[in-house]
Write a protein that holds these residues in place. Structure first.
Motif, PDB file in Angstrom:
ATOM      1  N   UNK A  92       4.445  13.702   2.177  1.00  0.00           N
ATOM      2  CA  UNK A  92       5.159  12.493   2.576  1.00  0.00           C
ATOM      3  C   UNK A  92       4.674  11.311   1.742  1.00  0.00           C
ATOM      4  N   UNK A  93       5.489  10.268   1.714  1.00  0.00           N
ATOM      5  CA  UNK A  93       5.116   9.020   1.039  1.00  0.00           C
ATOM      6  C   UNK A  93       5.682   7.848   1.816  1.00  0.00           C
ATOM      7  N   UNK A  94       4.820   6.955   2.250  1.00  0.00           N
ATOM      8  CA  UNK A  94       5.204   5.704   2.907  1.00  0.00           C
ATOM      9  C   UNK A  94       4.662   4.536   2.097  1.00  0.00           C
ATOM     10  N   UNK A  95       5.359   3.416   2.150  1.00  0.00           N
ATOM     11  CA  UNK A  95       4.812   2.177   1.594  1.00  0.00           C
ATOM     12  C   UNK A  95       4.754   1.142   2.712  1.00  0.00           C
ATOM     13  N   UNK A  96       3.750   0.279   2.638  1.00  0.00           N
ATOM     14  CA  UNK A  96       3.582  -0.790   3.625  1.00  0.00           C
ATOM     15  C   UNK A  96       3.367  -2.102   2.884  1.00  0.00           C
ATOM     16  N   UNK A  97       4.143  -3.119   3.265  1.00  0.00           N
ATOM     17  CA  UNK A  97       3.940  -4.451   2.705  1.00  0.00           C
ATOM     18  C   UNK A  97       3.344  -5.337   3.794  1.00  0.00           C
ATOM     19  N   UNK A  98       2.410  -6.170   3.369  1.00  0.00           N
ATOM     20  CA  UNK A  98       1.705  -7.072   4.291  1.00  0.00           C
ATOM     21  C   UNK A  98       1.571  -8.428   3.606  1.00  0.00           C
ATOM     22  N   UNK A 107       0.826  -1.194   0.000  1.00  0.00           N
ATOM     23  CA  UNK A 107       0.000   0.000   0.000  1.00  0.00           C
ATOM     24  C   UNK A 107       0.861   1.245   0.000  1.00  0.00           C
ATOM     25  N   UNK A 108       0.402   2.279  -0.711  1.00  0.00           N
ATOM     26  CA  UNK A 108       1.075   3.571  -0.749  1.00  0.00           C
ATOM     27  C   UNK A 108       0.214   4.570   0.029  1.00  0.00           C
ATOM     28  N   UNK A 109       0.800   5.169   1.060  1.00  0.00           N
ATOM     29  CA  UNK A 109       0.092   6.157   1.874  1.00  0.00           C
ATOM     30  C   UNK A 109       0.790   7.504   1.759  1.00  0.00           C
ATOM     31  N   UNK A 110       0.000   8.589   1.856  1.00  0.00           N
ATOM     32  CA  UNK A 110       0.544   9.926   1.640  1.00  0.00           C
ATOM     33  C   UNK A 110       0.126  10.873   2.766  1.00  0.00           C
ATOM     34  N   UNK A 111       0.876  11.946   2.860  1.00  0.00           N
ATOM     35  CA  UNK A 111       0.454  13.151   3.566  1.00  0.00           C
ATOM     36  C   UNK A 111       0.527  14.297   2.582  1.00  0.00           C
TER      37      UNK A 111
END
Length: 503
Positions: free
Chosen positions: A388-394, A247-251
Motif C-alpha cells: 500500500x501507499x498513502x500520503x499525508x499532508x500537514x 509524508x509517504x507511508x507504506x505497507x
C-alpha cells in the motif's frame, strides 16, 4: 528541534509534527503544489493532461489496469483512439525518447475473471515493447499489490485509491444510470466515489523513488530519476496547498528476506491517539481490530474526539459481503458500545434514486490539520499483508487548516447532495460533523449500523476470514482470532457475551 518558552520563561521542546515522528513515514518531502482530485472525472481529466505533457518517463503502479479505459467519458465506448492503451502507444511512437512502464498486480484467476481477464490481456496491447508492461506478484500467497501511483517525468505524481479501469469513472453528481459510465460490455458501471491527489516538487520525486524500487524488485532493472525543464502539471487544476510538507507511508509484507513494513498502520494509530476534536474517515472497508481498539479507547474518554465514518453500505461482491461487511458489523457494534458520549457516527451514502454509492476512497482527516489520501483500506490486509501507499499532508498553518476543512466539507456536502456552504453552516451551528450530516433529511446518508449476525457470520467475524494481517497468519486464521463482544442468542433463547480484545 524547535523550542518554545513556557509560562516561567523556560524553553521546552515543541511537539513534533505527526509526519515527522519516527516510524510513521518512509520519506517526508515538500510538495510545491498539491491538489485533491475528488472523483475520477477530475482525476482522469488531470491525468490525460499530464500524460500529454510527458517528455521522458511515465511509470504506472496499479492494482488493476485496463487499456480500454477512456479518460474522456464523452467519447464513444467503441472509440479506439480514446482508449488509454492506444494513447500510450501513440505517445511513445511520436516521442521515441519517452520511457513508459506499467507494473500491475498479477491478479489470480477468480479476480481476473471479474475484470474481463484484464490486466492480463493488456499484455497483448504492448507486444511491440514500445511500452514496458509487467505483471507483478508481491510474493506471499493471497497478497496483492494495491498501490496506485502514476509518476510523470519525476516532476508530477498522482496517488490515491483509484485505478485506471473501465468501471471507475464518475463525477460528484453520482447520477443513476449515467451513460458516461458505460463499459465495453455495454453495461453501466455503478456510481463510485474516489479520491486521488496530484503533487509536484520533492514529493513527486519521492513517489518516483517508490516506483523505481518496485520496478527493481519486480524486474531486477534499475532506472534513474529524470530531470525535465518542462512542467507536466495538469491544465485546469488549481493547487489546494502550496509548499506543503508531505509524508509517504507504506505497507509491505515480510517476504524473501525483506522486513515487514507497517508505517500506514503506525500512522493511523498515532493519528487516532493524537486527535483532539475530529477523526474523519472515508473508506471502503472498516475491519481492523487494532484501529477499532484505538478508536474505542478515545470514544470512552469524556473529552475525546468525534469519530465519523463514511463507507459503502453493502459491498459489491459476495465475498466481501461475507467477510469485510460481516466483520465491519462487529467493529461497528464494538464502537457503539464504547461510545458513551455520543461521538461516533457512521453513514453509507446513496444516490438521488436510492442506489448504493460505492465509497472506494481512502481518506482520513485529523482535526482538519492532517489530510491523508492513499490506497490503504481500514482492514487487516492493508495494514500488513498487501502493498500500500498513502500520503499525508500537514500544513501546520491556519490557512492550511482552513483548506483541509473546506476539502472535507466539500466531500461531505457532495454525499448529502447539498451546497458546501449549507453544510458548512449546519456544522457551525451544531458544532458536530455527525450531527450536521443528520440535519439533512433527503435520505442520501443512511446510518451505518451493526446488524445482528447469523451464527455463520459471527464465525467469519470472529476468525476474520479473508482478512489476514500479515504473512504470519495469512493461512493461520486462529492467530488472528477476535472474539466478538456482541451477545449471541443460543438455541434456548439465552444470550452470552464475550469481549473483543484489541491486539
Amino acid at each position: 528541534m524547535s523550542q518554545f518558552a513556557d509560562g516561567e520563561g523556560r524553553l521546552e521542546p515543541a511537539t513534533a509534527s505527526l509526519i515527522d515522528r519516527p516510524g510513521l513515514c518512509w520519506k517526508t518531502a515538500r510538495a510545491g503544489r498539491f491538489a485533491v482530485l475528488m472523483d475520477n472525472e477530475a482525476y482522469f481529466e488531470a491525468l490525460a493532461s499530464s500524460l500529454a505533457k510527458a517528455q521522458k518517463s511515465i511509470v504506472v503502479l496499479g492494482w488493476q489496469f485496463d487499456p480500454r479505459t477512456r479518460l474522456d467519458p464523452e467519447t464513444r465506448p467503441d472509440d479506439y483512439q480514446a482508449q488509454i492503451g492506444h494513447q500510450l502507444r501513440m505517445l511513445v511512437k511520436t516521442r521515441p525518447e519517452l520511457d513508459v512502464r506499467l507494473l500491475i498486480w498479477n491478479s489470480p484467476l477468480l479476480i481476473a475473471a471479474s475484470q474481463g481477464f484484464y490486466p492480463h490481456r493488456a499484455q497483448g496491447w504492448f507486444r511491440k515493447r514500445m511500452v514496458e508492461f509487467r505483471l507483478d506478484q508481491p510474493g506471499p500467497l493471497g497478497a496483492c499489490h494495491h498501490q496506485k501511483v502514476i509518476v510523470i517525468d519525476d516532476a508530477v505524481a498522482f496517488t490515491g485509491g483509484g485505478d485506471v479501469a473501465t468501471d471507475r469513472w464518475d463525477n460528484p453528481d453520482h447520477l443513476d444510470d449515467d451513460p458516461r459510465r458505460c463499459m465495453p460490455s455495454g453495461l453501466i458501471a455503478p456510481p463510485r466515489h474516489e479520491t486521488m491527489c496530484v503533487m509536484d516538487g520533492d514529493a513527486a520525486r519521492a513517489l518516483g523513488d517508490l516506483a523505481r524500487e518496485r520496478w527493481f524488485r519486480a524486474t531486477w532493472e534499475r532506472t534513474l530519476p529524470d530531470h525535465v525543464e518542462t512542467d507536466p502539471w495538469p491544465d485546469g487544476v488549481e493547487p489546494d496547498l502550496y509548499d506543503v510538507p508531505m509524508g509517504v507511508s507504506r505497507t509491505e509484507p515480510r517476504w524473501a528476506g525483506r522486513r515487514e513494513v507497517r508505517e500506514i498502520e503506525a500512522l493511523h494509530l498515532e493519528s487516532i491517539r493524537s486527535a483532539k476534536k475530529l477523526i474523519y474517515f472515508e473508506n471502503q472497508y472498516f475491519t481492523s481490530p487494532r484501529i477499532a481498539a484505538a478508536l474505542a479507547e478515545r470514544l470512552e474518554e469524556p473529552d475525546g474526539p468525534e469519530v465519523v465514518l463514511i463507507s459503502t453500505g453493502k459491498s459489491p461482491s459476495w465475498f466481501d459481503q461475507w467477510t469485510m461487511d460481516t466483520t465491519r458489523s462487529e467493529v461497528l457494534f464494538r464502537l457503539e458500545q464504547a461510545d458513551r458520549h455520543n461521538r461516533f457516527f457512521a453513514f453509507s451514502p446513496m444516490t438521488v434514486g436510492g442506489q448504493r454509492l460505492i465509497v472506494h476512497a481512502k481518506v482520513t482527516v485529523i482535526d482538519d490539520q492532517v489530510l491523508r489520501i492513499g490506497s490503504a483500506n481500514l482492514n487487516n490486509r492493508s495494514m500488513g499483508f498487501d502493498t500500500e501507499c498513502d500520503v499525508a499532508v500537514e500544513p501546520g498553518t491556519e490557512d492550511g487548516e482552513r483548506t483541509i476543512r473546506r476539502l472535507r466539507q466539500t466531500s461531505i456536502a457532495h454525499f448529502i447532495g447539498a451546497p458546501t456552504e449549507a453544510y458548512r453552516m449546519a456544522e457551525e451551528v451544531t458544532g458536530s460533523v455527525g450531527q450536521a450530516i443528520q440535519t439533512f433529511s433527503e435520505g442520501r446518508m443512511n446510518p451505518l449500523g451493526a446488524d445482528p449476525p447469523s451464527r455463520l457470520e459471527a464465525f467469519i467475524a470472529e476468525w476474520q476470514l479473508g482478512d489476514p494481517s500479515s504473512t504470519a497468519d495469512a493461512w493461520r486464521p486462529w492467530k488472528r482470532r477476535s472474539p466478538t463482544q456482541r451477545p449471541l442468542q443460543s438455541a434456548d433463547g439465552s444470550t452470552s457475551k464475550s469481549r473483543i480484545s484489541g491486539r
